[in-house]
Design a protein around this motif. Structure first.
Motif, PDB file in Angstrom:
ATOM      1  N   LEU A  48       0.841  -1.195   0.000  1.00 11.23           N
ATOM      2  CA  LEU A  48       0.000   0.000   0.000  1.00 11.23           C
ATOM      3  C   LEU A  48       0.875   1.244   0.000  1.00 11.23           C
ATOM      4  CD1 LEU A  48      -2.823  -0.798   2.577  1.00 11.23           C
ATOM      5  CD2 LEU A  48      -3.059  -0.488   0.133  1.00 11.23           C
ATOM      6  N   PRO A  49       0.421   2.314  -0.659  1.00 12.29           N
ATOM      7  CA  PRO A  49       1.191   3.562  -0.590  1.00 12.29           C
ATOM      8  C   PRO A  49       1.213   4.109   0.839  1.00 12.29           C
ATOM      9  CG  PRO A  49      -0.792   3.827  -1.953  1.00 12.29           C
ATOM     10  CD  PRO A  49      -0.736   2.410  -1.508  1.00 12.29           C
ATOM     11  N   ASN A  50       2.117   5.053   1.100  1.00  9.42           N
ATOM     12  CA  ASN A  50       2.263   5.617   2.442  1.00  9.42           C
ATOM     13  C   ASN A  50       0.983   6.292   2.913  1.00  9.42           C
ATOM     14  OD1 ASN A  50       4.875   4.734   2.595  1.00  9.42           O
ATOM     15  ND2 ASN A  50       5.727   6.614   1.761  1.00  9.42           N
ATOM     16  N   GLY A  51       0.210   6.853   1.997  1.00  9.19           N
ATOM     17  CA  GLY A  51      -1.017   7.551   2.360  1.00  9.19           C
ATOM     18  C   GLY A  51      -2.193   6.623   2.597  1.00  9.19           C
ATOM     19  N   GLY A  52      -2.036   5.332   2.467  1.00  9.01           N
ATOM     20  CA  GLY A  52      -3.128   4.385   2.653  1.00  9.01           C
ATOM     21  C   GLY A  52      -3.731   3.977   1.323  1.00  9.01           C
ATOM     22  N   ALA A  53      -4.898   3.345   1.402  1.00 11.34           N
ATOM     23  CA  ALA A  53      -5.554   2.840   0.197  1.00 11.34           C
ATOM     24  C   ALA A  53      -6.040   3.997  -0.668  1.00 11.34           C
ATOM     25  CB  ALA A  53      -6.725   1.948   0.580  1.00 11.34           C
ATOM     26  N   VAL A  54      -6.044   3.782  -1.965  1.00 11.14           N
ATOM     27  CA  VAL A  54      -6.509   4.788  -2.915  1.00 11.14           C
ATOM     28  C   VAL A  54      -7.994   4.550  -3.138  1.00 11.14           C
ATOM     29  CG1 VAL A  54      -6.228   5.694  -5.234  1.00 11.14           C
ATOM     30  CG2 VAL A  54      -4.258   4.816  -3.997  1.00 11.14           C
ATOM     31  N   HIS A  55      -8.785   5.613  -3.075  1.00 10.04           N
ATOM     32  CA  HIS A  55     -10.223   5.500  -3.245  1.00 10.04           C
ATOM     33  C   HIS A  55     -10.628   6.018  -4.618  1.00 10.04           C
ATOM     34  CE1 HIS A  55     -10.651   4.437   0.943  1.00 10.04           C
ATOM     35  NE2 HIS A  55      -9.830   5.429   1.241  1.00 10.04           N
ATOM     36  N   GLU A  56     -11.790   5.572  -5.089  1.00 11.24           N
ATOM     37  CA  GLU A  56     -12.254   5.997  -6.395  1.00 11.24           C
ATOM     38  C   GLU A  56     -12.717   7.446  -6.343  1.00 11.24           C
ATOM     39  OE1 GLU A  56     -16.856   4.886  -6.890  1.00 11.24           O
ATOM     40  OE2 GLU A  56     -15.525   3.166  -6.794  1.00 11.24           O
ATOM     41  N   VAL A  57     -12.674   8.100  -7.500  1.00 10.08           N
ATOM     42  CA  VAL A  57     -13.095   9.493  -7.611  1.00 10.08           C
ATOM     43  C   VAL A  57     -14.399   9.525  -8.384  1.00 10.08           C
ATOM     44  CG1 VAL A  57     -12.499  11.741  -8.565  1.00 10.08           C
ATOM     45  CG2 VAL A  57     -10.728  10.291  -7.590  1.00 10.08           C
ATOM     46  N   ARG A  58     -15.398  10.167  -7.803  1.00  9.33           N
ATOM     47  CA  ARG A  58     -16.673  10.325  -8.495  1.00  9.33           C
ATOM     48  C   ARG A  58     -16.758  11.758  -8.994  1.00  9.33           C
ATOM     49  NH1 ARG A  58     -20.995   6.497  -7.066  1.00  9.33           N
ATOM     50  NH2 ARG A  58     -20.003   4.854  -5.886  1.00  9.33           N
ATOM     51  N   GLU A  59     -17.189  11.900 -10.232  1.00 10.15           N
ATOM     52  CA  GLU A  59     -17.327  13.233 -10.796  1.00 10.15           C
ATOM     53  C   GLU A  59     -18.525  13.268 -11.730  1.00 10.15           C
ATOM     54  OE1 GLU A  59     -13.558  13.706 -12.676  1.00 10.15           O
ATOM     55  OE2 GLU A  59     -14.103  12.494 -14.395  1.00 10.15           O
ATOM     56  N   GLU A  60     -19.114  14.421 -11.840  1.00 12.55           N
ATOM     57  CA  GLU A  60     -20.252  14.620 -12.739  1.00 12.55           C
ATOM     58  C   GLU A  60     -19.733  14.970 -14.125  1.00 12.55           C
ATOM     59  OE1 GLU A  60     -23.636  14.548 -12.318  1.00 12.55           O
ATOM     60  OE2 GLU A  60     -23.330  13.701 -10.311  1.00 12.55           O
ATOM     61  N   GLU A  92     -22.078  24.338  -9.839  1.00 12.94           N
ATOM     62  CA  GLU A  92     -23.104  24.213 -10.878  1.00 12.94           C
ATOM     63  C   GLU A  92     -23.728  22.815 -10.838  1.00 12.94           C
ATOM     64  OE1 GLU A  92     -23.112  23.719 -15.663  1.00 12.94           O
ATOM     65  OE2 GLU A  92     -21.753  25.206 -14.832  1.00 12.94           O
ATOM     66  N   VAL A  93     -22.911  21.816 -10.601  1.00 10.83           N
ATOM     67  CA  VAL A  93     -23.406  20.443 -10.512  1.00 10.83           C
ATOM     68  C   VAL A  93     -24.341  20.315  -9.316  1.00 10.83           C
ATOM     69  CG1 VAL A  93     -22.719  18.059 -10.092  1.00 10.83           C
ATOM     70  CG2 VAL A  93     -21.402  19.471 -11.671  1.00 10.83           C
ATOM     71  N   ARG A  94     -23.956  20.894  -8.180  1.00  8.84           N
ATOM     72  CA  ARG A  94     -24.790  20.831  -6.986  1.00  8.84           C
ATOM     73  C   ARG A  94     -26.135  21.513  -7.226  1.00  8.84           C
ATOM     74  NH1 ARG A  94     -26.366  23.929  -3.206  1.00  8.84           N
ATOM     75  NH2 ARG A  94     -25.069  25.674  -3.793  1.00  8.84           N
ATOM     76  N   ARG A  95     -26.127  22.679  -7.882  1.00  4.24           N
ATOM     77  CA  ARG A  95     -27.377  23.388  -8.179  1.00  4.24           C
ATOM     78  C   ARG A  95     -28.255  22.575  -9.122  1.00  4.24           C
ATOM     79  NH1 ARG A  95     -25.268  28.141 -10.537  1.00  4.24           N
ATOM     80  NH2 ARG A  95     -23.418  28.304  -9.299  1.00  4.24           N
ATOM     81  N   ARG A  96     -27.643  21.927 -10.102  1.00  2.00           N
ATOM     82  CA  ARG A  96     -28.415  21.133 -11.053  1.00  2.00           C
ATOM     83  C   ARG A  96     -29.081  19.952 -10.338  1.00  2.00           C
ATOM     84  NH1 ARG A  96     -25.620  17.447 -14.529  1.00  2.00           N
ATOM     85  NH2 ARG A  96     -23.941  18.953 -14.461  1.00  2.00           N
ATOM     86  N   LYS A  97     -28.355  19.319  -9.405  1.00  2.00           N
ATOM     87  CA  LYS A  97     -28.940  18.203  -8.656  1.00  2.00           C
ATOM     88  C   LYS A  97     -30.144  18.668  -7.847  1.00  2.00           C
ATOM     89  CE  LYS A  97     -25.199  14.952  -7.940  1.00  2.00           C
ATOM     90  NZ  LYS A  97     -24.306  14.335  -6.942  1.00  2.00           N
ATOM     91  N   GLU A  98     -30.008  19.823  -7.191  1.00  2.00           N
ATOM     92  CA  GLU A  98     -31.130  20.345  -6.408  1.00  2.00           C
ATOM     93  C   GLU A  98     -32.320  20.654  -7.303  1.00  2.00           C
ATOM     94  OE1 GLU A  98     -28.414  22.509  -2.970  1.00  2.00           O
ATOM     95  OE2 GLU A  98     -29.623  23.724  -4.324  1.00  2.00           O
ATOM     96  N   ARG A  99     -32.054  21.197  -8.472  1.00  2.00           N
ATOM     97  CA  ARG A  99     -33.115  21.574  -9.405  1.00  2.00           C
ATOM     98  C   ARG A  99     -33.829  20.337  -9.941  1.00  2.00           C
ATOM     99  NH1 ARG A  99     -30.080  24.488 -12.777  1.00  2.00           N
ATOM    100  NH2 ARG A  99     -29.703  22.741 -14.139  1.00  2.00           N
ATOM    101  N   GLU A 100     -33.072  19.239 -10.164  1.00  2.00           N
ATOM    102  CA  GLU A 100     -33.658  18.054 -10.776  1.00  2.00           C
ATOM    103  C   GLU A 100     -34.317  17.122  -9.765  1.00  2.00           C
ATOM    104  OE1 GLU A 100     -30.512  17.810 -14.482  1.00  2.00           O
ATOM    105  OE2 GLU A 100     -30.424  16.317 -12.897  1.00  2.00           O
ATOM    106  N   GLN A 101     -34.104  17.338  -8.476  1.00  2.00           N
ATOM    107  CA  GLN A 101     -34.710  16.468  -7.479  1.00  2.00           C
ATOM    108  C   GLN A 101     -36.224  16.595  -7.519  1.00  2.00           C
ATOM    109  OE1 GLN A 101     -32.947  17.477  -3.749  1.00  2.00           O
ATOM    110  NE2 GLN A 101     -31.429  15.837  -3.895  1.00  2.00           N
ATOM    111  N   GLY A 102     -36.893  15.449  -7.400  1.00  2.00           N
ATOM    112  CA  GLY A 102     -38.340  15.462  -7.343  1.00  2.00           C
ATOM    113  C   GLY A 102     -39.009  15.511  -8.691  1.00  2.00           C
TER     114      GLY A 102
END
Length: 114
Positions: A48-60, A92-102
């Protein structure tokens, strides 16, 4: 009586031939295995790298319209990306998610009914 002795002799000859074949195959396998490299040691395994396990990156990603006749090879940017681009402004991604909810209240989706 001769027929029985002949049958026994053939049985012994075939049995000895099969046993010799099996012994020869084990011997050949041992020779091949001796030529193979040794198994790796625990120290040679990745760590393992010194910083620990590598996690996946999620992006819009911004949606891209697919042209009606279909994509031509020069329109694609990478394997199966269909020209999608990374969202540059996460606000902008956060605003779009709020707008599209519901707005997707299909049966069983948990959204509001219309």
């Amino acid at each position: 009586m001769d027929a029985i002795l002949t049958d026994i002799a053939w049985f012994l000859v075939v049995g000895i031939a099969v046993a010799g074949f099996l012994i020869g195959m084990f011997w050949l396998g041992r020779r091949v295995r001796d030529k193979e490299p040794e198994p790796p040691t625990a120290e040679s395994q990745p760590h393992l790298p010194n910083g620990g396990a590598v996690h996946e990156v999620r992006e819009e990603r911004e949606p891209v319209e697919i042209p009606e006749p279909g994509l031509r090879p020069h329109d694609m940017q990478g394997y199966g990306n269909f020209g999608s681009t990374r969202a540059h402004d996460q606000e902008e991604v956060r605003r779009r998610k709020e707008r599209e909810q519901g707005q997707s209240g299909g049966f069983g989706s948990g959204g509001p009914s219309s």
